[in-house]
Design a protein around this motif. Structure first.
Motif, short mmCIF file in Angstrom:
data_model
loop_
_atom_site.label_atom_id
_atom_site.label_comp_id
_atom_site.label_asym_id
_atom_site.label_seq_id
_atom_site.Cartn_x
_atom_site.Cartn_y
_atom_site.Cartn_z
N SER A 44 2.32 2.43 -20.34
CA SER A 44 2.52 3.88 -20.26
C SER A 44 1.33 4.62 -20.87
O SER A 44 0.69 4.14 -21.80
N LEU A 102 3.09 9.98 -21.69
CA LEU A 102 4.48 9.51 -21.53
C LEU A 102 5.00 9.00 -22.87
O LEU A 102 6.15 9.26 -23.25
N GLU A 116 6.60 13.26 -16.16
CA GLU A 116 5.24 13.14 -16.71
C GLU A 116 4.29 12.69 -15.62
O GLU A 116 4.32 11.53 -15.19
N TYR A 163 12.66 5.90 -19.33
CA TYR A 163 11.89 6.52 -18.24
C TYR A 163 12.03 5.68 -16.99
O TYR A 163 12.31 4.48 -17.05
#
Ligand SMILES: C[S@@+](CC[C@H](N)C(=O)[O-])C[C@H]1O[C@@H](n2cnc3c(N)ncnc32)[C@H](O)[C@@H]1O
Length: 183
Positions: A37, A41, A169, A148
Motif C-alpha cells: 500500500s 492509503l 484513495e 480496504y
C-alpha cells in the motif's frame, strides 16, 4: 563400448530481468496485491482508527505500509516469514506476531479495534477469516473493524450493524476503498 556420457546442462541461465519478473509475480500472488500500500492509503487506514479507546490489532501487516502509521501499541499479525522478519527488524519495539490471522481472531480475548489488509478477493481463505471476524463480533470482541478493498464491494457489510465506506484513495496502486464497521 560405453556410449553414455554426462549430458551437459544446456538450459540458459535465467536472465536477471526474468528472475525479477518471477519474483514480482510470486510476491503479487502471495500478498494479493500488485505492491504494498502507498503511504496515502496507510495514513488513511490509520486515521480511521485514530482515538479509539480499544487496543488495536493489525491483520496482514506485510512490509509495514500501514503498520508505520498505527500507534506504537498496535499488535501486528503477519504469517509470511520474510515479511515477519522484515517487520521485526523495522519495528523492534512493536509487538509483531507470526501467526495466522484466523487463529488470532479465534483466540481474541478482549474488545479490540481491528485494521485488516487481508484481501477479500482471490483469497481462498477469505471465508475462514470472515467466519472468525463474525464470531468475534458476536462475542462482543470487535469495537471497530477497518479494511480496504480494490473493488467497490462491501466485504463485511452483513456482519456488522453499521458499515460505511470512509473514502477512496486514488494515490494507491490500484486505487482502494476504505471501509469501517462498528456496532
Ligand atoms: C495485501 S498484503 C498487505 C500488506 C500491507 N499491510 C499493505 O497494506 O501493503 C496482505 C498481507 O497479509 C498477509 N496474510 C494473508 N493472509 C494471512 C493470514 N491468514 N494470516 C496472517 N497474515 C496473512 C500476507 O502475507 C500479506 O503480507
Amino acid at each position: 563400448m560405453d556410449y553414455t556420457v554426462a549430458v551437459p546442462d544446456l538450459r540458459p541461465a535465467p536472465s536477471k530481468s526474468a528472475s525479477r519478473i518471477a519474483q514480482f509475480l510470486s510476491n503479487r500472488a502471495s500478498i494479493g496485491a500488485i505492491c504494498e500500500s502507498s503511504r496515502w492509503l496507510g495514513r488513511r487506514m490509520a486515521r480511521a482508527v485514530e482515538g479509539t479507546p480499544l487496543p488495536i490489532v493489525e491483520l496482514g501487516a506485510g512490509f509495514g505500509a500501514v503498520t508505520r502509521f498505527l500507534p506504537e501499541t498496535t499488535v501486528s499479525i503477519e504469517r509470511d516469514a520474510a515479511r515477519f522478519n522484515h517487520l521485526k527488524a523495522a519495528f523492534p519495539e512493536r509487538a509483531i506476531i507470526d501467526t495466522c490471522a484466523v487463529a488470532y481472531m479465534n483466540d481474541l480475548a478482549q474488545p479490540t479495534t481491528v485494521v485488516s489488509s487481508i484481501p477479500s478477493v482471490n483469497n481462498p481463505e477469505f471465508g475462514e477469516l470472515r467466519a472468525s471476524v463474525s464470531r468475534a463480533f458476536k462475542n462482543g470482541l470487535i469495537g471497530q473493524f477497518v479494511v480496504y478493498t480494490y473493488f467497490p464491494v462491501n466485504p463485511f457489510g452483513d456482519i456488522f450493524p453499521k458499515g460505511e465506506m470512509l473514502g477512496y484513495e486514488i494515490r494507491n496502486l490500484p486505487p482502494a476503498f476504505v471501509w469501517s464497521y462498528s456496532c
